[in-house]
Design a protein around this motif. Structure first.
Motif, PDB file in Angstrom:
ATOM      1  N   VAL A 198       0.809  -1.339  -0.094  1.00 58.19           N
ATOM      2  CA  VAL A 198      -0.009  -0.142   0.229  1.00 58.19           C
ATOM      3  C   VAL A 198       0.935   1.201  -0.138  1.00 58.19           C
ATOM      4  O   VAL A 198       1.758   1.505   0.751  1.00 58.19           O
ATOM      5  N   SER A 199       0.875   2.237  -0.844  1.00 58.28           N
ATOM      6  CA  SER A 199       1.363   3.402  -1.135  1.00 58.28           C
ATOM      7  C   SER A 199       0.648   4.778  -0.479  1.00 58.28           C
ATOM      8  O   SER A 199      -0.369   4.998  -1.057  1.00 58.28           O
ATOM      9  N   VAL A 200       1.296   5.056   0.395  1.00 57.11           N
ATOM     10  CA  VAL A 200       0.648   6.545   0.901  1.00 57.11           C
ATOM     11  C   VAL A 200       0.965   7.565  -0.307  1.00 57.11           C
ATOM     12  O   VAL A 200       1.739   7.168  -1.236  1.00 57.11           O
ATOM     13  N   VAL A 201       0.270   8.599  -0.275  1.00 60.00           N
ATOM     14  CA  VAL A 201       0.361   9.710  -1.178  1.00 60.00           C
ATOM     15  C   VAL A 201      -0.339   9.346  -2.499  1.00 60.00           C
ATOM     16  O   VAL A 201      -1.148  10.114  -2.846  1.00 60.00           O
ATOM     17  N   SER A 202       0.086   8.361  -3.327  1.00 59.92           N
ATOM     18  CA  SER A 202      -0.477   8.105  -4.190  1.00 59.92           C
ATOM     19  C   SER A 202      -1.796   7.130  -4.160  1.00 59.92           C
ATOM     20  O   SER A 202      -2.432   6.910  -5.205  1.00 59.92           O
ATOM     21  N   ASN A 203      -2.139   6.544  -2.978  1.00 67.96           N
ATOM     22  CA  ASN A 203      -3.325   5.872  -2.849  1.00 67.96           C
ATOM     23  C   ASN A 203      -3.356   4.528  -3.951  1.00 67.96           C
ATOM     24  O   ASN A 203      -4.320   4.365  -4.657  1.00 67.96           O
ATOM     25  N   ARG A 204      -2.284   3.805  -4.033  1.00 65.76           N
ATOM     26  CA  ARG A 204      -2.108   2.677  -4.776  1.00 65.76           C
ATOM     27  C   ARG A 204      -2.116   1.642  -3.970  1.00 65.76           C
ATOM     28  O   ARG A 204      -1.374   1.523  -2.853  1.00 65.76           O
ATOM     29  N   VAL A 205      -2.245   0.429  -4.407  1.00 65.44           N
ATOM     30  CA  VAL A 205      -2.265  -1.076  -3.868  1.00 65.44           C
ATOM     31  C   VAL A 205      -1.601  -1.660  -4.888  1.00 65.44           C
ATOM     32  O   VAL A 205      -2.147  -1.887  -6.349  1.00 65.44           O
ATOM     33  N   ILE A 206      -0.358  -2.179  -4.822  1.00 68.82           N
ATOM     34  CA  ILE A 206       0.454  -2.970  -5.672  1.00 68.82           C
ATOM     35  C   ILE A 206       0.403  -4.381  -5.162  1.00 68.82           C
ATOM     36  O   ILE A 206       0.936  -4.699  -4.171  1.00 68.82           O
ATOM     37  N   ARG A 207       0.155  -5.380  -5.941  1.00 67.85           N
ATOM     38  CA  ARG A 207       0.363  -6.650  -5.619  1.00 67.85           C
ATOM     39  C   ARG A 207       1.714  -7.337  -6.345  1.00 67.85           C
ATOM     40  O   ARG A 207       1.944  -7.170  -7.504  1.00 67.85           O
ATOM     41  N   VAL A 208       2.646  -7.585  -5.326  1.00 75.82           N
ATOM     42  CA  VAL A 208       3.923  -8.001  -5.767  1.00 75.82           C
ATOM     43  C   VAL A 208       4.196  -9.322  -5.502  1.00 75.82           C
ATOM     44  O   VAL A 208       3.992 -10.018  -4.543  1.00 75.82           O
ATOM     45  N   SER A 209       4.638 -10.058  -6.623  1.00 76.94           N
ATOM     46  CA  SER A 209       5.107 -11.357  -6.630  1.00 76.94           C
ATOM     47  C   SER A 209       6.374 -11.674  -5.985  1.00 76.94           C
ATOM     48  O   SER A 209       7.258 -10.656  -5.864  1.00 76.94           O
ATOM     49  N   PRO A 210       6.554 -12.890  -5.450  1.00 82.39           N
ATOM     50  CA  PRO A 210       7.809 -13.130  -4.681  1.00 82.39           C
ATOM     51  C   PRO A 210       9.158 -12.775  -5.765  1.00 82.39           C
ATOM     52  O   PRO A 210      10.272 -12.742  -5.205  1.00 82.39           O
ATOM     53  N   LYS A 211       9.064 -12.762  -7.124  1.00 81.34           N
ATOM     54  CA  LYS A 211      10.000 -12.447  -8.005  1.00 81.34           C
ATOM     55  C   LYS A 211      10.198 -11.242  -8.174  1.00 81.34           C
ATOM     56  O   LYS A 211      11.019 -10.516  -8.859  1.00 81.34           O
ATOM     57  N   GLY A 212       9.343 -10.170  -7.594  1.00 84.38           N
ATOM     58  CA  GLY A 212       9.257  -8.778  -7.836  1.00 84.38           C
ATOM     59  C   GLY A 212       8.534  -8.306  -8.835  1.00 84.38           C
ATOM     60  O   GLY A 212       8.579  -7.022  -9.127  1.00 84.38           O
ATOM     61  N   GLU A 213       7.561  -9.113  -9.503  1.00 81.75           N
ATOM     62  CA  GLU A 213       6.849  -8.697 -10.736  1.00 81.75           C
ATOM     63  C   GLU A 213       5.600  -7.825 -10.058  1.00 81.75           C
ATOM     64  O   GLU A 213       4.878  -8.331  -8.999  1.00 81.75           O
ATOM     65  N   GLN A 214       5.263  -6.483 -10.662  1.00 76.50           N
ATOM     66  CA  GLN A 214       4.399  -5.578  -9.883  1.00 76.50           C
ATOM     67  C   GLN A 214       2.905  -5.647 -10.610  1.00 76.50           C
ATOM     68  O   GLN A 214       2.995  -5.545 -11.628  1.00 76.50           O
ATOM     69  N   GLN A 215       1.835  -6.047  -9.911  1.00 78.68           N
ATOM     70  CA  GLN A 215       0.514  -5.635 -10.520  1.00 78.68           C
ATOM     71  C   GLN A 215      -0.114  -4.519  -9.660  1.00 78.68           C
ATOM     72  O   GLN A 215      -0.323  -4.594  -8.598  1.00 78.68           O
ATOM     73  N   LEU A 216      -0.617  -3.487 -10.632  1.00 80.68           N
ATOM     74  CA  LEU A 216      -1.349  -2.170  -9.865  1.00 80.68           C
ATOM     75  C   LEU A 216      -2.674  -2.832  -9.656  1.00 80.68           C
ATOM     76  O   LEU A 216      -3.382  -3.043 -10.645  1.00 80.68           O
ATOM     77  N   VAL A 217      -3.220  -2.820  -8.531  1.00 82.46           N
ATOM     78  CA  VAL A 217      -4.457  -3.300  -8.212  1.00 82.46           C
ATOM     79  C   VAL A 217      -5.574  -2.247  -8.165  1.00 82.46           C
ATOM     80  O   VAL A 217      -6.617  -2.007  -8.709  1.00 82.46           O
ATOM     81  N   LEU A 218      -5.164  -1.042  -7.539  1.00 83.81           N
ATOM     82  CA  LEU A 218      -5.878   0.039  -7.104  1.00 83.81           C
ATOM     83  C   LEU A 218      -4.975   1.390  -7.025  1.00 83.81           C
ATOM     84  O   LEU A 218      -3.921   1.353  -6.698  1.00 83.81           O
TER      85      LEU A 218
END
Length: 322
Positions: free
Chosen positions: A226-246
């Motif tokens: 969860v990112s403060v400021v930008s109101n982002r939720v990012i799902r990160v895989s154990p390998k570091g791949e990022q998926q923006l959820v919200l």
């Protein structure tokens, strides 16, 4: 290497609803199998939101500014105190509160950002920085640390962390994930048999506007950041791949903060100044509800919790059936 989020499964803001009313800086939230929600409250305690919607404040301790907290087996709470007195406090169900962990090896703990209880009921303690004021939000300072409290006492197990924030263990309990908010990275440490941390690795780095604050782990071993400021939720895989959820951020505001961040001029008022459509500077996430597929998000500016439905179940926390 900096990761770029995949936006293929971005959730529409219309899917976000709210729960809880008249909350006071509800930065962190815990959920249980019984449907209870527990939320940190700036009034100096923990707000208990019952399944029927009724809420009561547990404790109202002067000088206590609760941030992260853990539900303990006896029903009390270990609470990270952001106030100048710092340390970790114990808040009991009758509202009484007292200092719990105030020093390590004779050195007084400063303001503590977060605490988390693992499956072995060890308490992990995250201190973001030993600095005060706006000098703490710099790219070139990494004086945060992680400590662990267990039957052998309390000891520092990792240092030189760049603004230590929330932590969680992976499903196997072999690695500890930690957010570096103003380092804009997700770290992973191997957990030793005695709770020592080793083999520090950078799982992923975040780009413009992402300041990783809270986190949760799902049953597939992915990390929800969860990112403060930008109101982002990012799902990160154990390998570091990022998926923006919200996401619910203002590009102009994010650009302004990026300029200040790169110049080491970022300040608390800038971080707390929210520019969004729905979300009020989200900071944490807890999975609860049926099948642990309801995501509850804490925040620093709002008076309620934002909620959305997750396609993946959250990992069962140690306190789930307490």
């Amino acid at each position: 290497m900096e990761g770029k989020p995949n936006q293929g499964a971005l959730l529409n803001l219309s899917a976000v609803r709210e729960t809880g009313v008249n909350l006071n800086r509800p930065e962190c939230v815990l959920a249980t199998a019984a449907g209870d929600l527990y939320v940190s409250d700036k009034a100096g305690g923990i707000r208990h939101i019952q399944p029927n919607g009724d809420a009561r404040l547990i404790g109202a301790q002067p000088g206590l500014i609760p941030n992260g907290f853990a539900l303990l087996r006896d029903g009390s709470f270990a609470v990270a105190n952001l106030a100048d007195d710092g340390g970790v406090w114990r808040v009991r169900r009758d509202g009484s509160a007292e200092p719990y962990i105030m020093e390590i090896d004779g050195v007084r703990l400063p303001g503590v950002n977060f605490v988390w209880l693992d499956e072995r009921e060890r308490l992990w303690i995250c201190v973001s920085t030993v600095r005060k004021g706006d000098h703490q939000f710099r790219r070139d300072i990494a004086d945060g640390f992680i400590a662990v409290h267990d039957g052998h006492g309390t000891r520092v197990v990792a240092q030189d962390v760049h603004w230590t924030n929330e932590c969680r263990a992976d499903p196997a309990g072999t690695h500890l994930y930690v957010n570096e908010t103003f380092g804009r990275r997700l770290l992973r440490f191997r957990i030793g048999a005695n709770g020592q941390l080793g083999e520090r690795a950078v799982v992923t780095e975040f780009g413009k506007g992402t300041y990783p604050d809270g986190m949760a782990i799902d049953e597939e071993g992915h990390i929800w950041v969860v990112s403060v400021v930008s109101n982002r939720v990012i799902r990160v895989s154990p390998k570091g791949e990022q998926q923006l959820v919200l996401e619910d951020g203002d590009p102009a505001h994010i650009e302004r903060l990026e300029t200040e961040y790169l110049a080491n001029r970022l300040s608390r008022p800038m971080v707390y100044d929210n520019h969004s459509k729905r979300l009020q500077n989200i900071t944490s996430l807890a999975f609860g509800g049926p099948g642990r597929k309801t995501a509850y998000m804490g925040c620093i500016n709002g008076a309620s919790l934002a909620v959305f439905d997750s396609p993946v179940a959250g990992l069962k926390p140690v306190h789930w059936n307490w």
